[in-house]
Design an enzyme around this catalytic site. Structure first.
Site, PDB file in Angstrom:
ATOM      1  N   ARG A  59      -5.725   4.416  -6.316  1.00  0.00           N
ATOM      2  CA  ARG A  59      -6.785   5.029  -5.196  1.00  0.00           C
ATOM      3  C   ARG A  59      -7.591   6.233  -5.439  1.00  0.00           C
ATOM      4  NH1 ARG A  59      -4.282   5.061   0.066  1.00  0.00           N
ATOM      5  NH2 ARG A  59      -6.565   6.018   0.417  1.00  0.00           N
ATOM      6  N   CYS A  92       0.961  -1.133  -0.155  1.00  0.00           N
ATOM      7  CA  CYS A  92      -0.016  -0.075   0.084  1.00  0.00           C
ATOM      8  C   CYS A  92       0.864   1.239  -0.015  1.00  0.00           C
ATOM      9  CB  CYS A  92      -0.730   0.075   1.213  1.00  0.00           C
ATOM     10  SG  CYS A  92      -0.141  -0.125   2.719  1.00  0.00           S
TER      11      CYS A  92
HETATM   12  N1   CP Z   1      -1.401   4.000   1.306  1.00  0.00           N
HETATM   13  C1   CP Z   1      -1.714   5.060   2.150  1.00  0.00           C
HETATM   14  O1   CP Z   1      -2.958   5.277   2.380  1.00  0.00           O
HETATM   15  O2   CP Z   1      -0.683   6.154   1.784  1.00  0.00           O
HETATM   16  P1   CP Z   1      -0.679   7.324   2.703  1.00  0.00           P
HETATM   17  O3   CP Z   1      -0.443   6.887   4.335  1.00  0.00           O
HETATM   18  O4   CP Z   1       0.454   8.180   2.241  1.00  0.00           O
HETATM   19  O5   CP Z   1      -1.812   8.127   2.472  1.00  0.00           O
HETATM   20  N1  NVA Z   2      -0.676  -0.121   8.148  1.00  0.00           N
HETATM   21  C1  NVA Z   2      -0.283   1.226   7.743  1.00  0.00           C
HETATM   22  C2  NVA Z   2      -1.032   1.563   6.364  1.00  0.00           C
HETATM   23  C3  NVA Z   2      -0.556   2.780   5.977  1.00  0.00           C
HETATM   24  C4  NVA Z   2      -1.123   3.328   4.793  1.00  0.00           C
HETATM   25  C5  NVA Z   2      -0.613   2.050   8.737  1.00  0.00           C
HETATM   26  O1  NVA Z   2      -1.745   1.860   9.392  1.00  0.00           O
HETATM   27  O2  NVA Z   2       0.354   3.000   9.202  1.00  0.00           O
END
Ligand code: CP
Ligand code: NVA
Length: 328
Positions: free
Chosen positions: A298, A270
């Site tokens: 996204r 992600c």
């Molecule tokens: N994957 C994601 O949600 O990235 P950010 O934390 O940068 O928004």
């Molecule tokens: N598991 C991570 C996802 C970040 C996009 C968090 O919650 O920090």
């Protein structure tokens, strides 16, 4: 030709399980159309406003929501935790009542999912979960959409999750549970996803025919279409860093692990990623990696979602351009 906007039964998107399989399929179809050509949707959300409340840092979520909403003609206000902490100067409910008077939609990134449900209960406008400690629904929808773009039907998908059973993992489990297919979750026993949330997903999979397998056995990823990992220490869990790193080090996604999955397996994350921790640089930077496709998508899936959540609002006060575009 008009583009159908899905009608959703839910008013908010707090977790993937809020959506049915048909609704997700329709959102994927709309995201595909948006990605191909935004021009017919320009101005659809003019006079509409998105307020974003973020208690945690963000790159992808913030930028994809802001630029995405602007592409549809709306205006965006971003409130960060420093300037406007939720629940500090007034109650969460008062905060929600105020924003409901100005905003058409609120997207929240918060430390506690409980805060999100409190806010949504008090809000009279739709609320989107932009990441909580328990769920990251927009991420998971974009991820499965990304896999469908490469021609994998959700019912035929085998997704392997390797690492911490965190918020992204739970949302992916819920998405697969809703659409069908298989998800193999490989974690050390101490990092398994929440048993309570797994039970909810298992209930959904009984209807879809999905298979959810939780194991510590890395051989279970053999034959997967994609191997997905995330940081070992999620935002807000910094005090658990030493313990999680020790438990998860054998689960690092490196070239040998990808070979165990097989030659067709793509690599997913992600982001943000920590090269050398949960994933080796040679994997995330390889041709197998589709992490930036995930990031791009996204915006398209969130835009499809926001159009659907605002469908009734726009239809009620439709300008000619909006009425034509939103018609289903
Ligand atoms: N994957 C994601 O949600 O990235 P950010 O934390 O940068 O928004
Ligand atoms: N598991 C991570 C996802 C970040 C996009 C968090 O919650 O920090």
């Amino acid at each position: 030709m008009t583009m159908p906007i899905p009608t959703l039964l839910t008013r908010d998107l707090l977790q993937v399980i809020d959506l049915s399989a048909l609704e997700i399929t329709q959102l994927f179809a709309l995201a595909t159309r948006l990605k191909a050509d935004y021009s017919r949707f320009a101005g659809t959300l003019s006079q509409r406003s998105l307020v974003m409340l973020f208690e945690k840092p963000s790159l992808r979520t913030r930028v994809s929501f802001e630029l995405g909403f602007q592409k549809l003609g709306g205006g965006v206000v971003f409130l960060d935790h420093q300037s406007s902490p939720i629940g500090a100067r007034e109650t969460v409910e008062d905060y929600a009542h105020n924003l409901s008077r100005w905003a058409s939609l609120v997207a929240i990134r918060c430390r506690s999912h409980h805060l999100l449900t409190r806010f949504a209960a008090a809000s009279s406008v739709p609320v989107i979960n932009a990441l909580s400690d328990l769920h990251h629904p927009c991420q998971a929808l974009a991820d499965i959409f990304t896999l469908t773009e490469s021609g994998i039907a959700p019912a035929d998908l085998h997704l392997a999750w390797v690492g911490d059973g965190n918020n992204v993992c739970i949302s992916l489990i819920e998405t697969v549970a809703t659409l069908g297919g298989k998800i193999t979750v490989v974690t050390p026993p101490s990092c398994r996803p929440s048993a309570e949330l797994l039970r909810v997903a298992q209930g959904r999979s009984a209807r879809s025919g999905a298979c959810i397998l939780c194991t510590a056995d890395l051989d279970a990823i053999t034959g997967a279409d994609a191997v997905y990992t995330d940081v070992w220490v999620s935002m807000g869990e910094e005090s658990l860093a030493a313990e999680k790193t020790a438990a998860l080090t054998p689960f690092r996604v490196d070239r040998a692990l990808m070979e165990r999955a097989g030659s067709k397996a793509r690599f997913m994350h992600c982001l943000p990623a920590k090269r050398g921790e949960e994933v080796a640089a040679e994997v995330i930077d390889s041709a197998r990696s589709i992490v930036f496709d995930q990031a791009e998508n996204r915006m398209h899936i969130q835009n499809a979602l926001m159009l659907a959540l605002l469908k009734n609002d726009v239809a009620a006060q439709a300008s000619p351009i909006a009425r034509t575009t939103m018609q289903s």
